[in-house]
Motif scaffolding. Structure first.
Motif, short mmCIF file in Angstrom:
data_model
loop_
_atom_site.label_atom_id
_atom_site.label_comp_id
_atom_site.label_asym_id
_atom_site.label_seq_id
_atom_site.Cartn_x
_atom_site.Cartn_y
_atom_site.Cartn_z
N ALA A 2 33.76 43.21 36.78
CA ALA A 2 34.30 42.32 38.02
C ALA A 2 35.74 43.11 38.16
N MET A 3 36.32 43.66 37.17
CA MET A 3 37.51 44.35 37.55
C MET A 3 37.83 45.84 37.44
N CYS A 4 38.53 46.31 38.30
CA CYS A 4 39.03 47.76 38.18
C CYS A 4 40.29 47.85 37.69
N THR A 5 40.74 47.94 36.42
CA THR A 5 41.77 47.84 36.11
C THR A 5 42.86 49.10 36.16
N GLU A 6 42.32 50.26 36.39
CA GLU A 6 43.02 51.36 36.39
C GLU A 6 42.21 52.84 37.14
N ILE A 7 42.92 53.41 37.91
CA ILE A 7 42.25 54.47 38.42
C ILE A 7 43.45 55.58 38.46
N ARG A 34 34.69 53.33 31.26
CA ARG A 34 35.47 54.12 32.01
C ARG A 34 34.53 55.08 32.76
N LEU A 50 36.62 46.80 33.64
CA LEU A 50 36.52 45.46 32.74
C LEU A 50 35.41 44.71 33.14
N ASN A 51 34.76 44.17 31.87
CA ASN A 51 33.57 43.19 32.13
C ASN A 51 34.31 41.84 31.32
N ARG A 66 34.79 47.28 27.96
CA ARG A 66 35.30 47.98 28.98
C ARG A 66 34.68 49.66 29.13
N GLN A 107 38.62 52.93 35.28
CA GLN A 107 38.85 51.95 34.18
C GLN A 107 38.27 50.42 34.57
N LEU A 147 35.55 47.83 47.30
CA LEU A 147 34.97 47.26 46.44
C LEU A 147 36.04 46.57 45.53
N PHE A 148 36.95 47.16 45.38
CA PHE A 148 38.29 46.59 44.56
C PHE A 148 39.56 46.92 45.22
N ASN A 149 40.19 45.83 45.57
CA ASN A 149 41.83 45.93 46.30
C ASN A 149 42.59 46.72 45.52
N SER A 150 42.33 46.58 43.90
CA SER A 150 43.34 47.08 43.01
C SER A 150 43.46 48.80 43.38
#
Lengths: 262, 410
Positions: free
Chosen positions: A83-88, A116, A107-108, A114, A105, A133-136
């Motif tokens: 659900a989370m994209c912690t890093e690009i 990659r 994260l579940n 995790r 990167q 998909l991911f606002n991050s």
């Protein structure tokens, strides 16, 4: 002769490496060793071309084609709880392979796993933005663009983020110089007058805060005025003008001194 | 935004003008006392209401990731102090943790105990700072003074351990440089007692049920779970949105796996819930430190891992044994060479998930180092959260997100 430095990678290098030294590698294990990762990889392989997949230091690394990035991220997000994209970000391999390595990167949170997702881009090739998909990715892709010049297509605001808008170059490229150009003060002189006039003209002053004590054109001498453009390298002449006391305060002397009060 | 000034269009450092559509652009920062550093926030206002927020960052950019590519692994460690300078040990540790994972070494048990205590002490320092500045931004000046009094005590403890108050560098790759000084644990106990007492009788008594505090914080800066996950928010913001995820619990490192502590969660989604979380996390940190103390006392005195290929031997060995001296010489002059590979190691810093991605090509310099800073993403979500709120709540939201610009801009 100046020491040769490769222009495609101007970063710091080890000053000495043993001739017979071979760098070991961090062990990679097969994705089938972990039940969760194995099932996940099977699912990804159903719809996406996987170039390589392995587990390294507890996280699965999946190499895919750059066109599949949206599909792959949507798959792991919606079907596999990542659900989370912690890093690009990206790694610069232009010197070796003419490519960037872009990684996502993931994260579940339910299973605390995790992965990659890694893809390779040619120089100048753009990648599809994953902001839908991911606002991050909004900030992360902007930083990637700022640092490497990798454009994310259809990003809502593809602009520099950390560097000023009018900055030239992308700082994390291996070709980006570590220091300023030492010859820069000659460029304008050479262009305007020609190289042969270097000695006559002298280097361009590129320091805006530079103060020249003997320059009577650009600097005034408060309290010790001299005619405009006078040569004072031999010392200035006595002037008969009397100056206001307020201009000539001796700041080195304290105003309250005991012997004077007596 | 780069402006091109000329005589007709002068340079406006502070854009502030009425527009045709009756909105007004207000430039908040980069020098604003409650911007927590150098945050420039361009707000489009309709009356008092924010219709568009655009965080502009980069005013503290020092190119730390670039520096990492041109420094040996040990050289870079003190630079990590300058990321989240409120809790430097958390950065030092996150970096050391990533390199250790790459090297495949583990710190000895005493080092782990010291690290865990330092990390939690840093969490307390950071959270005290959060409560202090949050209250100050909202308008409660006295809490700031009280919280800084306790923070001073905690900083003295850090100073006793490593000699620095802000830039600690108190962790090394492979362990810790020093053992705890004489009487440190007793002082730590005194501090924890005092801190817990003050927490209950001063900060909580002043704030938690305070009518003004509640009016200013409740339903302000609402971030729900979906937004928090999508925008990559971690730490107290994610837990304040009802998602129970803490790297210490889910992917334990150091001694966290064997300790008994709770992960507070709040499903209020607002600034008040996040404030309550910070208070509770400080209690949990105190609880963790109390549990680690006996583990420390029982541990062997070894402080650095034994990995002669990567780490220098202890000082006595270097001074007495030739081979150890040679190893030390090579490691100091050339730097350690981790194996080829890549690692991403997450840790739970006081602000959220702080992780270092390191790509090693077997050289003494990291080929690529990416610092995954929680505050970077917490700044990103401002453009979503601030829309629809009032100008007065903007400051509350910024301080509630607890962003630190050393970490945002790197």
């Amino acid at each position: 002769m100046r020491k040769y430095t490769p222009k495609d990678n101007v970063q710091g290098k080890a000053y000495h490496t043993d001739r017979f030294w071979v760098a070991p590698s961090v062990p990679r294990t097969d994705a089938s060793e972990d039940a969760h990762f194995a099932a996940l990889l099977e699912k990804i392989k159903e719809s996406i071309a996987v170039k390589d997949a392995y587990i390294q230091i507890g996280q699965m690394v999946v190499h895919i084609n750059p066109e599949d990035n949206i599909a792959a991220l949507r798959l792991v997000k919606e079907a596999c709880d990542y659900a989370m994209c912690t890093e690009i970000s990206a790694v610069d391999y232009l010197a070796q392979e003419g490519e960037f390595e872009v990684f996502y990167q993931m994260l579940n949170l339910k299973k605390a796993k995790r992965i990659r997702i890694v893809t390779r881009l040619k120089e100048g090739q753009a990648i599809e933005s994953v902001v839908p998909l991911f606002n991050s990715a909004n900030f992360a892709e902007r930083e990637m663009y700022d640092m490497f010049g990798i454009v994310a297509n259809n990003h809502p605001f593809m602009k520099r983020i950390l560097m000023p808008d009018d900055w030239e170059g992308h700082p994390l490229l291996k070709t980006y110089p570590l220091q300023g150009d030492e010859a820069a003060s000659w460029y304008e002189v050479d262009k305007i007058f020609g190289k042969e006039y270097r000695e006559i003209i002298g280097a361009e002053n590129r320091d805006p805060s530079k103060i020249d004590r003997y320059d009577t054109k650009r600097f005034s001498r408060v309290g010790y005025e001299v005619p405009f453009d006078a040569d004072i390298s031999e010392g200035e002449k006595e002037t008969p003008i009397e100056y206001s006391e307020t201009l000539l305060v001796n700041y080195n002397k304290s105003s309250k001194q005991l012997d004077e009060r007596r | 935004m780069m402006q091109q000034p000329n005589k007709l269009v002068p340079f406006f450092e502070n854009l502030n003008f009425e527009r045709d559509d009756n909105t007004m652009v207000v430039n908040f920062g980069p020098q604003h006392p409650s911007a927590h550093g150098q945050l420039r926030l361009m707000l489009e206002l309709e009356g008092e209401k924010v219709v568009k927020a655009y965080p502009d960052i980069g005013y503290l950019h020092r190119g730390i990731e670039k520096m990492a590519e041109n420094m040996t692994y040990n050289e870079f460690l003190p630079t990590t102090d300058r990321l989240d300078y409120i809790a430097s040990t958390a950065n030092n540790y996150a970096y050391a943790h990533a390199v250790e994972k790459l090297l495949g070494i583990e710190a000895p048990r005493r080092a782990q105990a010291i690290r865990t205590m330092l990390l939690e002490l840093n969490r307390i320092i950071s959270h005290l700072f959060f409560i202090a500045t949050h209250a100050l931004d909202v308008g409660a000046m006295s809490v700031f003074l009280y919280a800084f009094r306790e923070r001073e005590f905690a900083m003295d403890l850090m100073e006793d351990y490593c000699g620095a108050r802000l830039t600690h560098s108190s962790v090394r790759i492979g362990g810790v440089p020093l053992d705890l000084p004489e009487g440190w644990l007793a002082q730590m106990m005194t501090f924890l007692d005092k801190m817990e007492h003050e927490l209950e009788h001063t900060y909580e008594a002043l704030l938690t049920e305070n009518r003004i505090w509640k009016m200013r914080l409740e339903d302000v800066g609402v971030i729900d779970a979906e937004d928090a996950l999508s925008w990559g928010c971690t730490g107290p913001i994610l837990r304040g949105a009802g998602v129970q995820y803490d790297v210490r619990k889910e992917e334990p490192y150091e001694l966290y796996g064997e300790l008994d502590f709770d992960i507070p969660v709040s499903d209020r989604n607002d600034a008040y819930g996040r404030y309550m979380l910070h208070v509770e996390e400080m209690r949990q940190s105190a609880r963790i430190i109390r549990q680690v103390m006996p583990i420390y006392r029982k541990s062997e005195p070894q402080l650095m891992a034994h990995a002669p290929q990567y780490l220098s031997a202890p000082k006595e060995e270097i001074m007495t044994q030739n081979y150890a001296l040679m190893q030390h010489f090579v490691l100091v002059t050339q730097g350690m060479r981790p194996p080829k590979g890549e690692v991403y190691a997450p840790t739970e810093s006081p602000k959220g998930e702080l992780g270092f991605y390191i790509k090693s090509e077997g050289e003494p310099y990291a080929y690529r180092l990416k610092c995954r800073a929680p505050s970077f993403y917490h700044t990103g979500i401002l453009q979503k959260v601030l829309v629809g709120t009032y100008l007065a709540d903007v400051v509350t939201m910024i301080s509630s997100s607890n962003i630190v610009f050393g970490e945002v801009d790197r």
